[in-house]
Design a protein around this motif. Structure first.
Motif, PDB file in Angstrom:
ATOM      1  N   LEU A  16      33.017  40.423  97.197  1.00  0.00           N
ATOM      2  CA  LEU A  16      33.537  41.764  96.934  1.00  0.00           C
ATOM      3  C   LEU A  16      34.193  42.342  98.194  1.00  0.00           C
ATOM      4  N   ALA A  17      33.542  42.188  99.334  1.00  0.00           N
ATOM      5  CA  ALA A  17      34.092  42.699 100.599  1.00  0.00           C
ATOM      6  C   ALA A  17      35.426  42.025 100.921  1.00  0.00           C
ATOM      7  N   GLN A  18      35.541  40.762 100.608  1.00  0.00           N
ATOM      8  CA  GLN A  18      36.805  40.050 100.823  1.00  0.00           C
ATOM      9  C   GLN A  18      37.883  40.576  99.875  1.00  0.00           C
ATOM     10  N   PHE A  19      37.489  40.913  98.663  1.00  0.00           N
ATOM     11  CA  PHE A  19      38.422  41.350  97.622  1.00  0.00           C
ATOM     12  C   PHE A  19      38.961  42.756  97.847  1.00  0.00           C
ATOM     13  N   VAL A  20      38.108  43.672  98.298  1.00  0.00           N
ATOM     14  CA  VAL A  20      38.493  45.083  98.409  1.00  0.00           C
ATOM     15  C   VAL A  20      39.514  45.258  99.542  1.00  0.00           C
ATOM     16  N   PRO A  21      40.693  45.793  99.228  1.00  0.00           N
ATOM     17  CA  PRO A  21      41.667  46.074 100.288  1.00  0.00           C
ATOM     18  C   PRO A  21      41.115  47.146 101.238  1.00  0.00           C
ATOM     19  N   LEU A  22      41.478  47.058 102.496  1.00  0.00           N
ATOM     20  CA  LEU A  22      40.979  48.035 103.471  1.00  0.00           C
ATOM     21  C   LEU A  22      41.321  49.464 103.083  1.00  0.00           C
ATOM     22  N   ASP A  23      42.467  49.665 102.437  1.00  0.00           N
ATOM     23  CA  ASP A  23      42.843  51.035 102.070  1.00  0.00           C
ATOM     24  C   ASP A  23      42.065  51.568 100.871  1.00  0.00           C
ATOM     25  N   ARG A  24      41.116  50.771 100.357  1.00  0.00           N
ATOM     26  CA  ARG A  24      40.253  51.208  99.250  1.00  0.00           C
ATOM     27  C   ARG A  24      38.776  51.201  99.638  1.00  0.00           C
ATOM     28  N   LEU A  25      38.466  50.917 100.898  1.00  0.00           N
ATOM     29  CA  LEU A  25      37.101  50.665 101.345  1.00  0.00           C
ATOM     30  C   LEU A  25      36.439  51.901 101.955  1.00  0.00           C
ATOM     31  N   LEU A  26      35.172  52.117 101.570  1.00  0.00           N
ATOM     32  CA  LEU A  26      34.301  53.089 102.235  1.00  0.00           C
ATOM     33  C   LEU A  26      33.047  52.347 102.690  1.00  0.00           C
ATOM     34  N   LEU A  27      32.583  52.658 103.892  1.00  0.00           N
ATOM     35  CA  LEU A  27      31.375  52.031 104.437  1.00  0.00           C
ATOM     36  C   LEU A  27      30.170  52.875 104.072  1.00  0.00           C
ATOM     37  N   GLU A  28      29.110  52.213 103.608  1.00  0.00           N
ATOM     38  CA  GLU A  28      27.904  52.914 103.185  1.00  0.00           C
ATOM     39  C   GLU A  28      26.666  52.209 103.712  1.00  0.00           C
ATOM     40  N   THR A  29      25.553  52.918 103.624  1.00  0.00           N
ATOM     41  CA  THR A  29      24.257  52.315 103.931  1.00  0.00           C
ATOM     42  C   THR A  29      23.312  52.399 102.741  1.00  0.00           C
ATOM     43  N   ASP A  30      23.458  53.421 101.919  1.00  0.00           N
ATOM     44  CA  ASP A  30      22.503  53.780 100.871  1.00  0.00           C
ATOM     45  C   ASP A  30      21.123  54.034 101.479  1.00  0.00           C
ATOM     46  N   ALA A  31      21.140  54.648 102.681  1.00  0.00           N
ATOM     47  CA  ALA A  31      19.897  54.946 103.398  1.00  0.00           C
ATOM     48  C   ALA A  31      18.954  55.742 102.501  1.00  0.00           C
TER      49      ALA A  31
END
Length: 166
Positions: free
Chosen positions: A99-114
């Motif tokens: 999934l990380a490889q598939f998602v373009p950088l301009d569509r990505l948000l970084l999360e932790t789900d802390a």
């Protein structure tokens, strides 16, 4: 729930999920039945496509589905950004790596789900994650995509500003 959704003052239907966290006292079987009901309800009413404009800014939190499922969301909502959590740091989470490889950088948000999913690229001894660990998510994604972590962090920050207007 169905009756409440038709009330004129209802403006949103919240986050739904299954929660296996040890502190959750609701049995998993009950959660699963409720979750399936909520998914069927959303599908029956085509909630996302009916109530959100094509140009709506969406943060799809903690997506773990298949690439083809995500692509259908990308096609329907060009301003949708997808969050990938610290699960990407788990060596066995191959579906999240794809999934990380598939998602373009301009569509990505970084999360932790802390506080869930302590990153595995730090230590196997952490008991929980914190928002600070989004950096670990970004570093692992940069490795998977073979780009600099600075590029991932800058683009994710821009995406966050876009979605939330900050």
């Amino acid at each position: 729930m169905v009756d409440m959704m038709s009330h004129s003052r209802v403006v949103a239907v919240g986050n739904i999920r299954l929660d296996r966290h040890h502190a959750n006292k609701c049995g998993f079987h009950v959660q699963k039945q409720t979750f399936i009901f909520q998914l069927q309800l959303a599908d029956r009413h085509d909630i996302a496509r009916m109530y959100l404009s094509h140009s709506h800014r969406i943060h799809m939190h903690g997506f773990t589905g298949a690439n083809h499922q995500l692509q259908s969301w990308f096609d329907a909502f060009p301003n949708l950004k997808v969050g990938i959590t610290t699960l990407v740091t788990f060596p066995t989470a191959r579906n999240i790596h794809r999934l990380a490889q598939f998602v373009p950088l301009d569509r990505l948000l970084l999360e932790t789900d802390a506080p869930h999913f302590p990153p595995r690229n730090v230590s196997n001894r952490l008991s929980h994650s914190t928002p600070l660990h989004a950096l670990n998510t970004g570093i692992r994604i940069s490795q998977i995509k073979s780009v600099s972590h600075k590029e991932v962090l800058l683009q994710s920050t821009a995406n966050c500003r876009f979605v939330y207007g900050i």
